[in-house]
Design a protein around this motif. Structure first.
Motif, short mmCIF file in Angstrom:
data_model
loop_
_atom_site.label_atom_id
_atom_site.label_comp_id
_atom_site.label_asym_id
_atom_site.label_seq_id
_atom_site.Cartn_x
_atom_site.Cartn_y
_atom_site.Cartn_z
N ALA A 366 0.84 -1.20 0.00
CA ALA A 366 0.00 0.00 0.00
C ALA A 366 0.87 1.24 0.00
O ALA A 366 2.03 1.22 0.44
CB ALA A 366 -0.93 0.02 1.21
N SER A 370 -3.38 7.91 -1.88
CA SER A 370 -3.26 7.06 -3.06
C SER A 370 -2.57 7.80 -4.20
O SER A 370 -2.24 8.98 -4.11
CB SER A 370 -4.64 6.58 -3.50
OG SER A 370 -5.38 7.67 -4.04
N HIS A 372 -3.74 8.80 -6.87
CA HIS A 372 -4.63 9.67 -7.64
C HIS A 372 -4.24 11.13 -7.47
O HIS A 372 -3.40 11.48 -6.64
CB HIS A 372 -6.08 9.45 -7.19
CG HIS A 372 -6.55 8.05 -7.45
ND1 HIS A 372 -6.71 7.54 -8.71
CD2 HIS A 372 -6.88 7.05 -6.59
CE1 HIS A 372 -7.12 6.28 -8.62
NE2 HIS A 372 -7.22 5.97 -7.35
N ASP A 469 -7.29 -9.10 0.00
CA ASP A 469 -7.69 -8.60 -1.31
C ASP A 469 -7.19 -7.17 -1.49
O ASP A 469 -7.54 -6.27 -0.71
CB ASP A 469 -9.21 -8.65 -1.46
CG ASP A 469 -9.67 -8.21 -2.83
OD1 ASP A 469 -9.99 -7.00 -2.98
OD2 ASP A 469 -9.70 -9.05 -3.75
N ALA A 470 -6.37 -6.93 -2.51
CA ALA A 470 -5.71 -5.63 -2.69
C ALA A 470 -6.71 -4.51 -2.92
O ALA A 470 -6.57 -3.42 -2.35
CB ALA A 470 -4.73 -5.70 -3.86
N GLN A 471 -7.74 -4.75 -3.75
CA GLN A 471 -8.72 -3.70 -4.03
C GLN A 471 -9.51 -3.35 -2.78
O GLN A 471 -9.70 -2.17 -2.46
CB GLN A 471 -9.66 -4.13 -5.15
CG GLN A 471 -10.69 -3.06 -5.50
CD GLN A 471 -11.58 -3.47 -6.67
OE1 GLN A 471 -11.32 -4.47 -7.34
NE2 GLN A 471 -12.64 -2.71 -6.91
N LYS A 472 -9.95 -4.38 -2.04
CA LYS A 472 -10.69 -4.12 -0.81
C LYS A 472 -9.82 -3.42 0.21
O LYS A 472 -10.28 -2.52 0.93
CB LYS A 472 -11.22 -5.43 -0.25
CG LYS A 472 -12.09 -5.23 0.99
CD LYS A 472 -12.64 -6.55 1.52
CE LYS A 472 -13.49 -6.32 2.76
NZ LYS A 472 -14.00 -7.61 3.31
N ARG A 473 -8.55 -3.80 0.27
CA ARG A 473 -7.63 -3.15 1.22
C ARG A 473 -7.47 -1.67 0.89
O ARG A 473 -7.53 -0.81 1.77
CB ARG A 473 -6.27 -3.85 1.19
CG ARG A 473 -5.26 -3.25 2.17
CD ARG A 473 -3.97 -4.05 2.19
NE ARG A 473 -3.31 -4.09 0.89
CZ ARG A 473 -3.04 -5.20 0.21
NH1 ARG A 473 -3.35 -6.38 0.71
NH2 ARG A 473 -2.44 -5.15 -0.97
N ASP A 474 -7.28 -1.34 -0.39
CA ASP A 474 -7.12 0.06 -0.79
C ASP A 474 -8.38 0.86 -0.48
O ASP A 474 -8.31 2.01 -0.02
CB ASP A 474 -6.78 0.15 -2.28
CG ASP A 474 -5.37 -0.33 -2.59
OD1 ASP A 474 -4.57 -0.44 -1.65
OD2 ASP A 474 -5.09 -0.61 -3.77
N GLU A 475 -9.54 0.26 -0.74
CA GLU A 475 -10.80 0.95 -0.46
C GLU A 475 -10.97 1.19 1.04
O GLU A 475 -11.42 2.26 1.46
CB GLU A 475 -11.98 0.13 -1.00
CG GLU A 475 -12.03 0.07 -2.53
CD GLU A 475 -13.10 -0.89 -3.02
OE1 GLU A 475 -13.69 -1.60 -2.17
OE2 GLU A 475 -13.34 -0.93 -4.24
N THR A 476 -10.58 0.21 1.84
CA THR A 476 -10.71 0.34 3.30
C THR A 476 -9.73 1.37 3.84
O THR A 476 -10.03 2.09 4.79
CB THR A 476 -10.50 -1.01 3.98
OG1 THR A 476 -11.35 -1.98 3.38
CG2 THR A 476 -10.81 -0.93 5.46
#
Length: 613
Positions: A366, A370, A372, A469-476
């Motif tokens: 991570a 982010s 963005h 899960d990478a996507q779920k981790r980033d969202e969290t």
């Protein structure tokens, strides 16, 4: 024969359940109900009074007292024949106005009788902890000064075990002095100016010169703890200090013994002993020491993390054969300027992000904020603090207490309709330097700061970063990231337990993680839509330690915390030249004492929250 009525049952739970079961139930009570139970009846009071270990030791563990502190008390309980108490905090009855703005627990019931064989006053341990946490929460502290050597302090560490202060200098050398009196004990001269210093469990680590070589030296207590296979110490002539230690105790040059086979061979208090040299294969741009697996005594080990652009290394300081390597792929390389790590993760501060490496997979998992654009530079919950206006001075809680100010700051969530207005306000007049400059963790949260004046907080960071899960981790991560914008360059960050301290060019700010609202923050949250109690919980309470001057903070270069104190490297001479600090409550201006402003006047300012007698 007529039927009998129901058998009468005893109305007293003690008699109904019996002492053993009754005590078992009481052992699960919080503190105040336990105190109340002792007041119900003389028999209850007698039972509770005679079993403080059974009742208060479990409570001490539930309250969150440091495990290593409890383990040391329990070890002492097994080996000593006298009573040990941690009830060292000053009694509120000795300080008029102490309990302003909060109710007090009745902690003065006489429960001092001990079970046969007990050695620790566990009620006293609990009582002291409760009072200490209140002192932190309400900013109740007394200030003092530590004035080592010529007052040229750059970095500092406190050795609680030996009651000494270790400091590196802006000119040269490392000095060890008495923590209470500042009297010098030992000094190395041949150490480069502005050396960084790490210290953990008697291991002092510092850089020598500019070749990225680190040296590890031991305190006398650490020398005594060495296992048998390490008792034969290397010659201090291998050290780049060139065997030039000076003992203020003997008023002579000091050479440490290489084989301390008896107590008489152990160096005097405060004297350092060369142990080993570490030179990472790549450049060392930052280093940090800690104890891995501290809660499991047989697995605990003192380690040092070093960071360069190409790799991170974690060195076992007692076993030269144990080195963990974490290569950084070329596409992910960024010059690190700070490293922190725990048992599971490595944290690297970069130019615009904090990077997280898993110690299990050895991969970067991570980076935040982010990748963005700037609309994600802030978390999903944002607080804006105005340094000059936010802190309202508070009346002293007791005589000679340090001056404080308090601020209650409202936050906004990303989905709130006024969130964009708050972000625009936050970014105005923000210092341009967005570089991450520090990172530390509390018992649950990860704090990191930028030089521009931002404090990022990743709530429940261990659980969040452990998501597979990478996507779920980033969202969290995004939904659990809270940002405090202080609109003033952030200089230092320190944490201990659930306490956090930050210094800026204007303030020394304290924060309790218990005052942070719970995540997630990616949902609408407004006064009209939320219950009033939820909205009140969105307010962040901050404490400012006001007995500092912006001129004195100009040379602040190190901030440290322990369970009872805050220590800050501070330019006392700058404060004096600026006219001192105004005490609005009594209408006078105070200046630092002569010993703090002597020579170069860069010493250590201390706030004591333990308030020991």
């Amino acid at each position: 024969m007529g039927s009998r009525g129901p058998m009468a049952l005893p109305t007293d739970p003690l008699h109904a359940l019996g002492p053993s079961l009754f005590l078992s139930i009481l052992s699960h009570l919080p503190l105040q109900p336990l105190i109340n139970a002792s007041l119900v009846h003389p028999t209850w009071h007698a039972l509770i009074s005679s079993h403080p270990t059974t009742l208060f030791r479990p409570l001490a563990h539930r309250l969150g007292i440091e495990r290593h502190h409890l383990h040391s008390l329990e070890a002492a309980e097994q080996t000593t024949s006298f009573s040990i108490s941690s009830a060292g905090s000053a009694d509120p009855d000795e300080a008029p106005g102490w309990e302003i703005e909060e109710p007090d627990l009745d902690l003065d019931v006489d429960l001092e009788a001990e079970e046969p064989g007990a050695r620790v006053d566990w009620r006293g341990v609990v009582k002291a902890w409760i009072k200490l946490q209140r002192n932190w929460k309400w900013g109740r502290a007394k200030g003092s000064w530590l004035t080592p050597g010529r007052n040229t302090v750059w970095r500092m560490k406190v050795d609680e075990e030996e009651k000494t202060l270790l400091t590196t200098s802006r000119l040269d050398g490392i000095l060890v002095s008495d923590l209470e009196t500042s009297e010098p004990l030992f000094e190395y001269v041949d150490v480069a100016p502005y050396a960084h210093l790490e210290f953990i469990k008697g291991f002092a680590i510092f850089n020598i010169g500019h070749d990225h070589r680190l040296e590890v030296h031991l305190t006398p207590s650490a020398v005594r703890r060495l296992p048998p296979h390490l008792q034969s110490l290397p010659s201090s002539r291998r050290s780049l200090t060139y065997d030039r230690g000076y003992s203020f105790t003997t008023q002579a040059e000091y050479t440490t013994p290489t084989s301390p086979s008896s107590a008489s061979d152990t160096p005097p208090r405060g004297h350092l002993t060369y142990f080993r040299t570490i030179r990472p294969p790549t450049n060392c741009l930052a280093f940090r020491a800690r104890v891995d697996h501290e809660d499991v005594e047989e697995d605990a080990r003192v380690v040092l993390g070093t960071a360069g652009e190409e790799a991170v290394y974690i060195w076992d300081l007692e076993d030269k054969g144990k080195v963990e390597t974490y290569p950084i792929p070329e596409s992910q390389r960024e010059r690190p300027n700070y490293i922190e790590f725990d048992d599971d993760f490595v944290f690297l501060c970069g130019a615009t992000q904090l990077h997280v490496i898993s110690r299990r997979s050895k991969n970067r998992i991570a980076s935040f904020p982010s990748d963005h654009p700037t609309n994600r530079d802030l978390g999903d919950a944002v607080y804006v603090v105005h340094p000059q206006l936010a802190f309202i001075p508070e009346r002293r809680a007791f005589a000679n207490a340090s001056l404080i100010g308090r601020a209650s700051v409202e936050g906004r969530w990303r989905e709130d309709r006024r969130f964009s207005d708050l972000v625009e306000e936050a970014m105005q007049e923000l210092a341009p330097n967005r570089e991450f400059n520090a990172c530390h963790y509390t018992s649950s949260d990860l704090f990191c700061t930028t030089a521009s004046g931002i404090v990022h907080v990743l709530r429940d960071y261990r659980e969040v970063l452990a998501i597979e899960d990478a996507q779920k981790r980033d969202e969290t991560i995004l939904a659990s990231l809270l940002t405090i914008v202080v609109k003033d360059p952030v200089q230092q960050l320190a944490t201990y337990g659930d306490h956090v301290a930050v210094t800026t060019s204007e303030n020394v700010i304290l924060l309790e993680t218990s005052s942070l609202p719970s995540p997630p923050y990616n949902f609408p949250f407004s006064p009209s839509a939320a219950p009033s109690d939820m909205w009140s919980r969105s307010k962040l309470v901050l404490t400012s330690l006001r007995q500092v001057h912006p001129r004195g903070l100009q040379q602040a270069s190190c901030l440290q915390m322990d369970r009872e104190n805050v220590y800050l490297v501070y330019w006392a001479l700058g404060e004096m030249d600026a006219g001192g600090v105004e005490d609005e409550e009594i209408g006078v201006t105070s200046v630092p004492p002569p010993e703090a402003t002597s020579d170069f006047g860069i010493c250590v300012k201390k706030w004591d929250f333990g308030l020991r007698r």
